[in-house]
Structures are given as structure tokens and as C-alpha cells.
Design a protein around this motif. Structure first.
Motif, short mmCIF file in Angstrom:
data_model
loop_
_atom_site.label_atom_id
_atom_site.label_comp_id
_atom_site.label_asym_id
_atom_site.label_seq_id
_atom_site.Cartn_x
_atom_site.Cartn_y
_atom_site.Cartn_z
N ASP A 77 -2.77 -5.92 -2.95
CA ASP A 77 -3.32 -5.13 -4.05
C ASP A 77 -4.34 -4.08 -3.59
N PRO A 79 -6.42 -0.92 -2.14
CA PRO A 79 -6.11 0.51 -2.25
C PRO A 79 -5.28 1.03 -1.07
N ALA A 80 -5.56 0.52 0.14
CA ALA A 80 -4.81 0.99 1.31
C ALA A 80 -3.37 0.48 1.32
N ASP A 82 -0.79 -1.56 -1.78
CA ASP A 82 -0.08 -1.15 -3.00
C ASP A 82 -0.99 -0.53 -4.06
N ASP A 83 -2.29 -0.64 -3.87
CA ASP A 83 -3.28 -0.03 -4.76
C ASP A 83 -3.06 -0.42 -6.22
N ASP A 84 -3.17 -1.71 -6.50
CA ASP A 84 -3.02 -2.20 -7.87
C ASP A 84 -4.36 -2.60 -8.46
N ASP A 85 -4.57 -2.22 -9.73
CA ASP A 85 -5.83 -2.55 -10.40
C ASP A 85 -5.72 -3.83 -11.22
N HIS A 94 -10.29 -6.79 -5.50
CA HIS A 94 -11.12 -5.68 -5.00
C HIS A 94 -11.72 -4.87 -6.14
N LYS A 95 -11.13 -4.96 -7.34
CA LYS A 95 -11.71 -4.29 -8.51
C LYS A 95 -12.86 -5.13 -9.07
N ASP A 99 -13.80 -3.65 -2.09
CA ASP A 99 -12.72 -3.68 -1.10
C ASP A 99 -13.05 -4.62 0.07
#
Lengths: 286, 286
Positions: A77, A79-80, A82-85, A94-95, A99
Motif C-alpha cells: 500500500d 506510496p512507492a 501501489d499507493d493505496d489510501d 502509512h496514512k 510512511d
């Protein structure tokens, strides 16, 4: 499973540990105690029960596997990656933290799995526990899950053959599902042929799982999934649905389900729950 | 060590692996075959030799430990963590490849370590290998190295007491150094008292290592270190040098070195090389 995971993620340092920093522990708990289908541990436990074993130690082995699965979600997940929120309808680790904490929480969950699988309750024979620890490493490392994620990232805007996609999926998702089924049988001291049969059952439902996932990515809404959908197409990733079309994918899925049932046939009614899981995997809508 | 690591990071998938994606393998090789002091495996091998064992299996165990160390460097260097562009005078893994590959390469190195430590050559007794696998998990997970890195990240612009910094450093660096020394003794079937002594030796040089590191961060040039210096002060991190001053830190370092030597005294000349390593750790200039 919730109880087993909760018990593993405690504040008190174990023998050989110095302290368990609260923020890291919180992130690990958030990553692994926020729901989820628990498909891998359930498979492991059902396969063990098929051969007559169901106890705390089996649950422990299932928890080790789930820790690996949860670590992979946290890192995928990022950002580097699949970058899923969103994950299961909630902010991703990470949200909810940051991170750096996401990276470390994933690392620590992965590391903890190899402590948990080594616990004596898992199996009285240390050589068997060690073998399972090693299998777990191979199922989740460069030749398994992590390698599959690498291939998946490389798939963006690159043409892949059906065969390449099969390899990628066998690694990314298949390896852990196969491990779950095989390990359940091994922990119940099943015979060699039964272990091999469960291994093939795991492989088959692994393929079915990924096909169903690809279908859902095309057909389901974000609300159903609790995460973003249509991401594969947006990222230019070649999927089997893209290559084979919806109808052929559904047929392939149906034939995998039949194969899975054929593998369970020798066990009759005892394998009822495993058959239901296979059907759930093939027909799930979230 | 180079040979052992090179041999582990091969293209051919092992039993239970599907394939080893080239890009991920390249990143893992880049992360672990670009030099480095190999301090942890050297300690492990010297401690084993002190009790009469030096063979391929010992080297294997050292390689497992080095894989863990290399993974931690790759992840610590990531933009979300310490954000370093240089390591040993070369671009860090995420600079030479990309962030996603850096995350996955670290994950896969960590995972591989638990395969390597399980190899039969390491020790004929599976129960001992399993115990060392478990110890490795505790030394590097939430209660050890990963937890120490979490505390270190939290240290930015936060006041820490001397005691807290000691805990942080014992986890972040000390745990693996201690593991190295202890494991060497265990693999050579040393007696309980000797294992305990090596454990304390590892703990002592772990503290010395971190003090020397803090001194270098203040005193050395980036050219000497092959990486950025002065970062702790810039990040507002409390260090022992900051709390105790340069002179007291040097005195403390000297007294740790004496303690390390006292622990080696019973072994006489046989421990000469271990004593040299301790001196190197305390007095290194890079």
C-alpha cells in the motif's frame, strides 16, 4: 485468529527482546487487527482439521502466516508501491501513521512471523517446525510473494503473455495459499500423498483467487471492495481478464473450482468446509 | 563472506520457489555485495573459532546475519526513513534502482536470512538451528533492531535521557552484534558460561560501536565515511556525545574497551583477533 494475533502483539518484551516501542506496536496491531477475511489461516486450520488436528498450535501457525500476509499489504500500500489510501474501508497504515512507520511495521510483522512459527505448540518436532519456517521464507521471499510483487510492479505498461501472468500470480498470491494448505496437512502429520494433494488444492484455489480478483477489479465498485478498483487497467497492467476476456475468464474459474472439488473428493463430507471456501473464493463479490 | 553471499544470491530458484525476478535479484546483490566491513559475520566466525569451529556452515550463519544487516541499511536509507543518497561511497539501493525496488529488496533479504540460517550445514541439530532462527527474529524485530530504528526516528527533536539513548542503541545496533557473538559460541557447542560470556562481549562492543559511531558523526568528514555526516545533530537527535560531551564519551569508550578485553582474558592468545576487532570498533575512523 483475532485472539491469537492480539496475544502475539503485546507490550511486554519477550526473552531476548529489549522493549517493544509503543508506536511500532500500535501500527502492527492496526495492520493486523482491523478485520480481513483471514483466508490463509482459515485454510491452514481447515486442512489440519481434515487430517484430525485442531488446537492452539495450529492457530499459532495460522497467525504466523497471517502476519506475513498483513506485512505484505502494508508494504504494497505504500506510496512507492501501489499507493493505496484505503484498505478494508479504513486508512492504510502509512496514512494512519506515516510512511516510515509503515515500512517498519511491515518489517517487524514479517520478522515476527518467524518467531511465531518456531513456537513449540506448533508441532512437537523441531525439525518439522524448522522445515515450515524455511518453506515460509521461500513462499514469501524473492522466489515467492515478494518476487511476484516485483513482477507485478514491472507489469505496468509492459505487455505480458498469459504464461508470464500465471507465473506472476502463482508467486504473488498462489505461494502463500499453497503454503497454507500444505502446512495444515503437514502439521496434522498427514501422509505424503495427502500433503501433495493439499499442496495441489492450494495451488488450484490460488489460481482461482487471482482470477476472481481480476474480475472484481473490473466489475466491482470501490464500496464493495473497501479499496480502490479499476487500478490494474488504469496502471496499464496486463491481466488475464484483459487477455482472455470476461467470458473465458469465468469459464476458467469454473473449471478451477471443479478441479479443486475433485481434489477434495476422496475426503467426502469431511472436506465440506474446504469446498465451501473454494466456492467462496471463486464467487466472492468483495 | 563475499563468496557465501554471492552463492546465495543466484538466479536459479530453489525447491519451493517459482522464479527469481532478475531486477529484484540485482537489487539484492547490489545491496549486499558492494563491500562493507562484514563486522557481524566476522564476529560470529571469530567467536565460533574461539571454541574450535570454523567451516562452511559457520560462514553460512554469518551470511544470514549479514543479509539482515544489509536489509536494514536498504530500508533505513529510504526517503521515508533516513533519506540517504550515499552508502559506502555509492548510490543507495533506492537511488540506483527505485524506492519500490528498495522496499522489496529489503523485504526479500530479510526473508532470505531465515532460509539461510535453517540450512543443515549451520548445525547438525535442527532444534539448535530453530532456536537461532528464533533468536534472529527477536534480535531484528520489534524488540530489537526494527524497534530501535523506530525509537531513533522518534528521537528527532525530542529530548531523550541517557538511559533512553542506551536502550535505543542496544536495540538498533547492539542486538545484532550480541547475536553475532552469542551465535558463534552456540554453533561451536561452547558451554553455557562461555555462551553467556560471548553474549556480554557482544553487548559491550555493541555499546562501544554506537559511541564510536556518534563520535564519527560529529568528527569525521563525509569522504572518510562514504556517507553523509553530522546528520544526527542536523535532525535534532539527542546523542550520547551531545549529552556527555566529547571527552566523557571518549572515556566511556575506553572503559568499554577494557571491559571487552577483560571478558576475553580467560581465553588468552586465542582471543587475540577478537580483541583486535574490539579495538578496531572503538578506534575506527570510518
Amino acid at each position: 485468529m483475532e485472539v491469537a494475533l492480539d496475544r502475539l502483539l503485546h507490550t511486554q518484551p519477550l526473552d531476548g527482546e529489549t522493549a517493544r516501542p509503543q508506536r511500532l506496536l500500535d501500527a502492527m496491531r492496526y495492520a493486523s487487527l482491523s478485520g480481513g477475511k483471514r483466508l490463509r489461516p482459515v485454510l491452514l486450520m481447515e486442512c489440519a482439521e481434515l487430517f484430525g488436528r485442531s488446537d492452539e498450535g495450529i492457530c499459532q501457525a495460522g497467525a504466523a502466516l497471517e502476519l506475513i500476509h498483513c506485512y505484505s499489504l502494508v508494504h504494497d500500500d505504500l506510496p512507492a508501491m501501489d499507493d493505496d489510501d484505503l484498505r478494508r474501508g479504513q486508512p492504510t497504515v502509512h496514512k494512519a501513521f506515516d510512511d516510515a512507520t509503515g515500512i517498519l511495521a511491515g518489517d517487524a510483522l514479517l520478522t515476527l512471523a518467524f518467531d511465531v512459527i518456531a513456537e513449540e505448540a506448533v508441532h512437537p518436532d523441531a525439525a518439522i517446525r524448522l522445515g515450515l519456517s524455511r518453506d515460509l521464507s521461500r513462499a514469501s521471499g524473492i522466489g515467492g510473494m515478494a518476487g511476484g510483487q516485483m513482477l507485478d510492479l514491472e507489469s505496468e505498461n509492459r505487455q505480458r503473455t498469459e504464461r508470464e501472468i500465471h507465473t506472476l500470480q502463482a508467486m504473488k498470491t498462489g505461494a502463500l495459499l499453497r503454503y497454507a494448505c500444505r502446512t495444515g496437512a503437514i502439521l496434522a502429520d498427514a501422509g505424503k500423498l495427502d500433503v501433495e494433494r493439499m499442496n495441489r488444492f492450494g495451488e488450484t484455489i490460488g489460481l482461482a483467487f487471482q482470477l476472481a480478483d481480476d474480475l472484481l477489479d473490473v466489475e466491482a465498485s470501490p464500496e464493495q471492495m473497501g479499496k480502490a478498483t479499476g487500478k490494474d487497467a488504469d496502471a496499464g497492467k496486463a491481466t488475464l481478464v484483459g487477455l482472455m476476456g470476461l467470458n473465458q475468464t469465468r469459464e476458467e474459474l469454473e473449471s478451477l473450482l471443479q478441479e479443486a472439488n475433485a481434489l477434495l473428493a476422496p475426503y467426502g463430507d469431511k472436506a465440506q468446509r474446504l469446498a465451501s471456501i473454494a466456492a467462496f473464493i471463486a464467487n466472492r463479490d468483495h
